[in-house]
Design an enzyme around this catalytic site. Structure first.
Site, PDB file in Angstrom:
ATOM      1  N   ASP A 100       0.853  -1.179   0.000  1.00  0.00           N
ATOM      2  CA  ASP A 100       0.000   0.000   0.000  1.00  0.00           C
ATOM      3  C   ASP A 100       0.893   1.233   0.000  1.00  0.00           C
ATOM      4  OD1 ASP A 100      -2.641   1.143   0.183  1.00  0.00           O
ATOM      5  OD2 ASP A 100      -3.162  -0.592   1.401  1.00  0.00           O
ATOM      6  N   ASP A 196      -3.239   4.526  -2.351  1.00  0.00           N
ATOM      7  CA  ASP A 196      -4.369   4.962  -1.529  1.00  0.00           C
ATOM      8  C   ASP A 196      -4.866   6.341  -1.971  1.00  0.00           C
ATOM      9  OD1 ASP A 196      -5.908   4.513   1.054  1.00  0.00           O
ATOM     10  OD2 ASP A 196      -4.961   6.435   1.510  1.00  0.00           O
ATOM     11  N   GLU A 238      -6.489   3.610  -5.992  1.00  0.00           N
ATOM     12  CA  GLU A 238      -7.804   3.768  -5.368  1.00  0.00           C
ATOM     13  C   GLU A 238      -8.313   5.157  -5.724  1.00  0.00           C
ATOM     14  OE1 GLU A 238      -9.999   3.695  -1.006  1.00  0.00           O
ATOM     15  OE2 GLU A 238      -8.046   4.665  -1.243  1.00  0.00           O
ATOM     16  N   HIS A 312     -10.668  -3.537   3.094  1.00  0.00           N
ATOM     17  CA  HIS A 312     -10.558  -3.117   4.499  1.00  0.00           C
ATOM     18  C   HIS A 312     -11.438  -1.918   4.827  1.00  0.00           C
ATOM     19  CE1 HIS A 312      -7.946  -0.487   2.257  1.00  0.00           C
ATOM     20  NE2 HIS A 312      -7.940   0.346   3.271  1.00  0.00           N
ATOM     21  N   ASP A 313     -11.915  -1.197   3.812  1.00  0.00           N
ATOM     22  CA  ASP A 313     -12.778  -0.028   4.023  1.00  0.00           C
ATOM     23  C   ASP A 313     -14.246  -0.326   3.756  1.00  0.00           C
ATOM     24  OD1 ASP A 313     -10.813   1.804   4.749  1.00  0.00           O
ATOM     25  OD2 ASP A 313     -10.425   2.419   2.682  1.00  0.00           O
TER      26      ASP A 313
END
Length: 541
Positions: A100, A196, A238, A312-313
């Site tokens: 990430d 991210d 993302e 994860h979100d």
């Protein structure tokens, strides 16, 4: 001769959220050596790439997405030696690893920010965004996106927590420091990055242009030229605020700035438009299908797509889009409909065994976004029970409970109390049980991935919705000049009659129950299947 396609188009990616994957040193927190101990489990599933959520040095205000040192490993996860060992073992297992990359913001404990807030003429001052007066922009984590710094009598900008100040990407010196750091990780043998909220780096906050701002292409191109060009890596951005058309442009095969992006059009369909993720509405399957249709058509032979329902979100897929009364069947159905499309499949840890969301007491939740929203909504007059209903549906901790390895205490995740509570259903729902059952979700995913890799139609075929306005069935046809597949997914707990007799020559490749006869089609609840036919379509069209 067939054109050689990029390796990442055929790859299956597995996301690991390190905090919750496997604890190896008895502190209740997942770590790098815990991941290392489970590589066989991941490899056996048919995974090609592991995406590791952040393990950098961090005060963990936002579970590692607040980085205080990009070049060090957070001791709670292990050491740099552990990281290098993990990378080496992943490669020995024939898999790759992407990390990430969080470069829209840092932690307020990063050395750059510690310096920047000291004085207006500090060399690092311009690494962040400062104003004498704040504007109206609100933080994603509730409240204003500005915090006052007493020492310099100015406000700094943070689109997330006030402990996550946004970097000033308009500063060329900062950008070069970031590129140098990226290259250092790539030189260690990392196979790419998940970037991210990368759609925010091109923002212009004075004109309130945040997502997909005016400088996004320029900075992505510069990052590509400094770091990614001439390297055989996977980059996935993302980009929650990006349109499908822009997704196609960013991943354009002639001049790709990134290999693929996470596009969020399908993720916002169960919220009331314009009111944010906590304002719930029932999913309309026709809308859902239309978004995927648009993605498949717009990116076909232009860009490239990533296929995901959870991370994860995002809440657990089966709790959100499936039906827990049909947990096994609907988990398999969601995977079949999703992974039958063109794009690179992403599996979030636990999805392969059908892990579900949780309904904790408020005191059990850990996520900063959830806790801030609760306080904010309570102040605005919302009722406790209504807020909790939103948290049960959309809270990020739904997908962050520890992986359920077996039915022993703490689900085999740790031999001590974990950092966040285990989902109470672990005795019935765990990896050990799934691996032992022939018709388990894990084994279904494994078979589905084997089929995906066997037939080129999955990465090359066209896409056409069948019965596009049907509110309970998601059916589509994919074709190349000499192959076709029909993918069927029922989102209903009822039996549905439908005419699919024109596809009766197709053979069933995979299904979540006994294959149905396509001559007289009655589709059982949460049924799914992929049917295949080899034929020379070129001659007929």
């Amino acid at each position: 001769m067939e054109k050689k396609i990029e390796w990442w188009k055929n790859a299956i990616v597995y996301q690991i959220y390190p905090l919750s994957f496997k604890d190896s040193n008895h502190d209740g927190i997942g770590d790098l050596n815990g991941i290392n101990s489970k590589l066989d489990y991941i490899k056996n599933l048919g995974i090609d790439v592991i995406w590791l959520s952040p393990v950098y040095q961090s005060p963990m205000d936002d579970n590692g997405y607040d980085i205080s040192d990009y070049k060090r490993i957070n001791p709670i996860f292990g050491t740099m030696e552990d990281m290098e060992n993990l990378v080496s073992n992943i490669h020995k297992n024939g898999m790759k690893i992407i990390m990430d990359l969080v470069v829209n913001h840092t932690s307020d404990e990063h050395q750059w920010f510690i310096e920047a807030k000291k004085s207006k003429d500090n060399p690092y001052r311009d690494y962040y965004i400062w104003r004498d007066q704040p504007n109206q922009i609100q933080s994603v984590f509730s409240g204003p996106a500005w915090t006052y710094n007493e020492a310099t009598k100015q406000y700094y900008f943070h689109l997330f927590s006030n402990k996550q100040p946004d970097l000033n990407w308009h500063n060329p010196k900062l950008r070069l420091e970031i590129y140098q750091m990226i290259n250092e990780w790539l030189d260690k043998g990392i196979d790419g990055f998940r970037l991210d909220v990368i759609d925010l780096i091109g923002k212009d906050i004075d004109s309130m242009s945040l997502s997909d701002g005016p400088y996004l292409n320029q900075y992505l191109q510069e990052m590509h030229d400094h770091c990614f060009k001439n390297r055989d890596i996977l980059t996935v951005g993302e980009m929650p605020g990006l349109s499908i058309k822009r997704a196609s442009e960013i991943t354009n095969q002639k001049n790709p700035l990134l290999s693929m992006i996470f596009q969020f059009s399908h993720i916002s369909l169960d919220e009331i438009p314009g009111q944010g993720k906590w304002a719930l509405k029932k999913l309309d399957l026709v809308e859902f299908k239309n978004v995927f249709n648009k993605l498949q058509q717009t990116l076909f032979e232009k860009g490239w797509n990533s296929l995901f329902l959870t991370n994860h979100d995002q809440p657990r897929a089966v709790s959100r889009f499936g039906n827990l009364s049909f947990r096994k069947k609907s988990s398999k159905m969601l995977a079949t409909v999703l992974y039958g499309m063109q794009g690179t499949p992403y599996v979030f840890q636990g999805e392969e065994i059908g892990m579900t969301g949780v309904q904790f007491e408020l005191s059990q939740y850990k996520d900063i976004e959830t806790l801030n929203m609760y306080r904010d909504h309570l102040q605005k007059g919302y009722k406790h029970d209504d807020i909790m209903t939103s948290i049960y549906a959309k809270g990020r901790d739904n997908s962050r409970t520890p992986l359920q390895w077996d039915d022993t205490q703490n689900a085999g995740f740790s031999d001590v109390q974990p950092w966040i509570d285990i989902n109470p259903n672990y005795k019935e729902l765990n990896a050990k049980k799934d691996l032992a059952e022939k018709d388990s979700i894990y084994n279904y995913f494994k078979e589905l991935f084997t089929i995906r890799k066997k037939y080129r139609i999955f990465d090359q075929g066209t896409f056409e919705l069948i019965y596009p306005s049907h509110h309970e069935l998601f059916i589509y046809l994919r074709k190349t000049k000499n192959e076709a597949i029909l993918v069927i997914g029922s989102f209903s707990e009822n039996r549905i009659e439908i005419d699919l007799s024109e596809y009766s020559q197709y053979q069933c490749l995979i299904t979540n129950e006994t294959p149905i006869d396509l001559k007289q089609t009655v589709i059982p609840p949460y049924y799914c299947a992929i049917y295949y036919k080899k034929e020379d379509y070129h001659a007929n069209h």
